[in-house]
Write an enzyme that holds these catalytic residues in place. Structure first.
Site, short mmCIF file in Angstrom:
data_model
loop_
_atom_site.label_atom_id
_atom_site.label_comp_id
_atom_site.label_asym_id
_atom_site.label_seq_id
_atom_site.Cartn_x
_atom_site.Cartn_y
_atom_site.Cartn_z
N ASN A 7 0.86 -1.17 0.00
CA ASN A 7 0.00 0.00 0.00
C ASN A 7 0.90 1.23 0.00
O ASN A 7 1.31 1.72 1.05
CB ASN A 7 -0.89 -0.06 1.25
CG ASN A 7 -1.94 1.03 1.29
OD1 ASN A 7 -1.84 2.02 0.57
ND2 ASN A 7 -2.93 0.87 2.15
N LYS A 14 3.19 1.14 3.15
CA LYS A 14 2.72 0.19 4.15
C LYS A 14 2.63 -1.18 3.50
O LYS A 14 2.15 -1.28 2.37
CB LYS A 14 1.35 0.60 4.70
CG LYS A 14 1.40 1.88 5.50
CD LYS A 14 0.02 2.28 5.99
CE LYS A 14 0.08 3.61 6.71
NZ LYS A 14 -1.20 4.24 6.90
N ARG A 111 -2.41 -1.72 -3.62
CA ARG A 111 -3.38 -0.63 -3.71
C ARG A 111 -2.88 0.30 -4.80
O ARG A 111 -1.76 0.81 -4.71
CB ARG A 111 -3.47 0.12 -2.39
CG ARG A 111 -4.31 1.37 -2.48
CD ARG A 111 -4.35 2.07 -1.15
NE ARG A 111 -5.12 3.27 -1.21
CZ ARG A 111 -4.69 4.46 -0.79
NH1 ARG A 111 -3.48 4.59 -0.27
NH2 ARG A 111 -5.47 5.52 -0.86
N HIS A 199 -10.69 6.77 -2.11
CA HIS A 199 -10.96 6.03 -0.87
C HIS A 199 -11.94 4.87 -1.13
O HIS A 199 -12.62 4.41 -0.21
CB HIS A 199 -11.59 6.91 0.23
CG HIS A 199 -10.68 7.96 0.80
ND1 HIS A 199 -11.14 9.21 1.16
CD2 HIS A 199 -9.36 7.96 1.07
CE1 HIS A 199 -10.14 9.93 1.64
NE2 HIS A 199 -9.03 9.19 1.58
N HIS A 227 -15.48 8.66 5.40
CA HIS A 227 -14.05 8.36 5.62
C HIS A 227 -13.39 9.67 6.02
O HIS A 227 -13.16 10.54 5.19
CB HIS A 227 -13.44 7.78 4.34
CG HIS A 227 -11.99 7.44 4.49
ND1 HIS A 227 -11.51 6.15 4.54
CD2 HIS A 227 -10.89 8.23 4.63
CE1 HIS A 227 -10.21 6.15 4.71
NE2 HIS A 227 -9.80 7.42 4.75
N LEU A 228 -13.11 9.80 7.33
CA LEU A 228 -12.58 11.07 7.84
C LEU A 228 -11.18 10.85 8.40
O LEU A 228 -11.00 10.53 9.57
CB LEU A 228 -13.52 11.63 8.93
CG LEU A 228 -15.00 11.77 8.52
CD1 LEU A 228 -15.86 12.19 9.71
CD2 LEU A 228 -15.16 12.75 7.36
N GLY A 229 -10.19 10.96 7.52
CA GLY A 229 -8.78 10.86 7.94
C GLY A 229 -8.13 12.21 7.70
O GLY A 229 -8.76 13.25 7.93
N GLY A 231 -7.20 12.93 4.62
CA GLY A 231 -8.08 13.14 3.48
C GLY A 231 -9.47 12.70 3.91
O GLY A 231 -9.61 11.76 4.69
N ARG A 260 -6.15 20.07 2.82
CA ARG A 260 -6.79 20.36 1.53
C ARG A 260 -8.07 21.15 1.73
O ARG A 260 -8.79 20.91 2.71
CB ARG A 260 -7.12 19.05 0.80
CG ARG A 260 -5.92 18.38 0.18
CD ARG A 260 -6.27 17.02 -0.38
NE ARG A 260 -5.60 15.96 0.35
CZ ARG A 260 -5.93 14.69 0.29
NH1 ARG A 260 -6.96 14.29 -0.43
NH2 ARG A 260 -5.25 13.79 0.97
N ASP A 302 -4.27 18.47 12.35
CA ASP A 302 -4.71 17.35 13.17
C ASP A 302 -5.84 17.79 14.10
O ASP A 302 -5.69 18.74 14.87
CB ASP A 302 -3.50 16.84 13.97
CG ASP A 302 -3.78 15.51 14.63
OD1 ASP A 302 -4.79 15.39 15.34
OD2 ASP A 302 -2.96 14.59 14.43
N ARG A 304 -6.89 16.58 16.76
CA ARG A 304 -6.56 16.53 18.19
C ARG A 304 -5.96 17.85 18.65
O ARG A 304 -6.32 18.38 19.70
CB ARG A 304 -5.58 15.38 18.48
CG ARG A 304 -6.24 14.04 18.44
CD ARG A 304 -5.24 12.93 18.44
NE ARG A 304 -4.56 12.83 17.15
CZ ARG A 304 -3.87 11.78 16.74
NH1 ARG A 304 -3.73 10.75 17.54
NH2 ARG A 304 -3.30 11.76 15.55
N GLU A 353 -13.21 7.36 13.42
CA GLU A 353 -13.19 6.27 14.41
C GLU A 353 -12.92 6.78 15.83
O GLU A 353 -13.30 6.13 16.80
CB GLU A 353 -12.10 5.25 14.04
CG GLU A 353 -12.42 4.48 12.77
CD GLU A 353 -11.26 3.61 12.29
OE1 GLU A 353 -10.49 3.12 13.14
OE2 GLU A 353 -11.13 3.43 11.08
N GLU A 403 -8.22 -1.32 4.94
CA GLU A 403 -7.97 -1.33 3.50
C GLU A 403 -7.04 -2.48 3.11
O GLU A 403 -7.24 -3.13 2.08
CB GLU A 403 -7.36 0.01 3.06
CG GLU A 403 -8.37 1.14 3.08
CD GLU A 403 -7.73 2.51 3.06
OE1 GLU A 403 -6.85 2.78 3.91
OE2 GLU A 403 -8.11 3.32 2.20
#
Ligand code: ADP
Length: 426
Positions: A7, A14, A111, A199, A227-229, A231, A260, A302, A304, A353, A403
């Site tokens: 990936n 990865k 991927r 995604h 899908h909230l990463g 991206g 972005r 980020d 957080r 998540e 994934e």
């Protein structure tokens, strides 16, 4: 069956190895996926070995982290040329060794970020597929070259092992024309300027896992996956088929993201060029790297760090979060409109998540759609769990996106289908 997954991203690589035989007998669930044929979702397995290359640390080299046999090992990499060979060697040598020879690997699944309009399914890689991935480099300049690099390395080291491409765009090839074609002169659509979506591996996996968790057929569900990463994108999925998504021609369209901008008035770009004399590179840098949460907050990409700054009274961080939330709710509304209804809303990826407050505020603002969140379940670090109340008309789920597991499963399915085809032709 031993399946190696690659990936590759622009700044990371990865990899993991799954042994399907080792855990034979785990629960299988067949999900009818109308239009796409039957799809088998197995309960995810733990990988036997995982490796991660981070290229962001230094100018030339990178850091390889390997996890297997309950050991974590770090290796410094001098250059990109030999990196993947070193990575593969950790499978067969030293403390991280899990197999005796690389020849034991049955198939490698990659991927591949962009498969264009051509690939709607995973495919076995041959010279034609490689040249199609190369032709799509202008549409995915930082990803498709890294994917090709991985494919070529495996071809060099393990020439006999079949390789499968699993495309991030494939799940979205079913999106109908009204959602796919941009309202610009039609000739540009004919030249490939259209909404592709990204995604896809994650959205498809989450939709299948939703059906599994709810114990309902996928072809009876209207699902919005979030899908909230770093991206971020949404997909509208009806009967297991994607009918709309927020990312478009590139992963820049749609929701506000870490760095972005998401959707903005295209006239802003013309204005920046005319009034500020900005060139293509500068605009690319601003919209892809310096916008989103980072650009508005001035604090971080980020969530957080944004949350921490908000609790310290940072008003820019608060504004960035408020825009993010506003755009997320608005886009969920748009996906529901495409679906003509909603049975399940799914949160996945880093923020989806882990950010319980974000989920609470998103669902709170959408209660008129029939969403009722169980606050206790939402706060209990849910994983692959239904977090709606018993009376909620719409189910709300948190799903850990996997994934790599989805790629491994897809690669195995392609090999199994090929074996069946060969058998029946004899
Ligand atoms: P990528 O798209 O790079 O894979 P991730 O899926 O890791 O990104 O998502 C990154 C986002 O998820 C960040 O905004 C981050 O704040 C959030 N996130 C990741 N892990 C956590 C966590 N444990 N708690 C809260 N937020 C998290």
């Amino acid at each position: 069956m031993l399946v190696l997954v690659f990936n590759a991203g622009s700044s990371s690589q990865k990899s993991c190895l799954y042994d399907f035989d080792r855990e034979r007998g785990r629960g299988l669930l067949t999900i009818s996926n109308r239009g796409v044929g039957k799809s088998i979702l197995e309960n995810p397995l733990e990988p036997l070995w995982e490796a991660d290359i981070d290229w962001t640390g230094s100018e030339e080299g990178g850091i390889l982290t390997v996890e297997s046999n309950n050991i974590e090992q770090e290796i410094k990499l001098e250059n990109r040329e030999t990196a993947l060979e070193i990575l593969l060697n950790t499978l067969i040598e030293g403390e991280t060794k899990v197999i005796d020879s690389l020849d034991e690997i049955d198939v490698v699944g990659h991927r591949v970020v962009h498969g264009g309009a051509k690939y709607s399914q995973p495919v076995k890689i041959d010279a034609d597929v490689k040249s199609a991935i190369a032709d799509l480099i202008p549409l995915a300049p930082s990803h498709n070259p890294a994917n090709l690099e991985g494919i070529n390395t495996i071809e060099k080291i393990l020439p006999k092992i079949p390789q499968i491409a699993v495309f991030d765009t494939a799940f979205h090839t079913t999106i109908p024309e009204p959602a796919k074609v941009y309202p610009i002169p039609y000739k540009y659509y004919e030249q490939g300027i259209q909404r592709y979506g990204f995604h896809g591996i994650s959205h498809q996996y989450c939709a299948q896992r939703t059906a599994q968790i709810l114990q309902q057929p996928l072809d009876s569900l209207k699902i919005v996956t979030c899908h909230l990463g770093n991206g971020c994108s949404l997909a509208a999925i009806k009967d297991g088929i994607c009918i709309d998504t927020t990312m478009g021609f590139s992963p820049l369209e749609g929701l506000m993201m870490g760095t972005r901008c998401g959707s903005i008035d295209p006239q802003i770009i013309i204005y920046m060029m005319q009034e500020y004399g900005m060139d293509v590179e500068e605009i690319n840098q601003v919209l892809n790297k310096e916008s989103g949460l980072k650009g508005v907050s001035g604090v971080s990409n980020d969530l957080r760090a944004i949350a921490k700054a908000m609790s310290n009274g940072n008003t820019q961080a608060q504004l960035a979060y408020d825009i993010y939330l506003h755009r997320l709710k608005k886009a969920i509304g748009a996906m529901v409109a495409s679906l003509d209804g909603l049975n399940a809303l799914v949160f996945t990826a880093g923020a989806g998540e882990n950010q319980s407050l974000l989920r609470e505020q998103t669902c709170g603002g959408l209660s008129y759609l029939g969403l009722q969140l169980d606050l206790a379940k939402n706060d209990a670090d849910p994983v692959d769990t239904n977090i709606s109340t018993k009376n909620s008309q719409v189910q709300i789920l948190v799903i850990h996106t996997q994934e790599d597991w989805a790629i491994a499963t897809a690669a195995k399915e392609v090999m199994s289908a090929e074996a069946i085809a060969v058998k029946s032709s004899k």
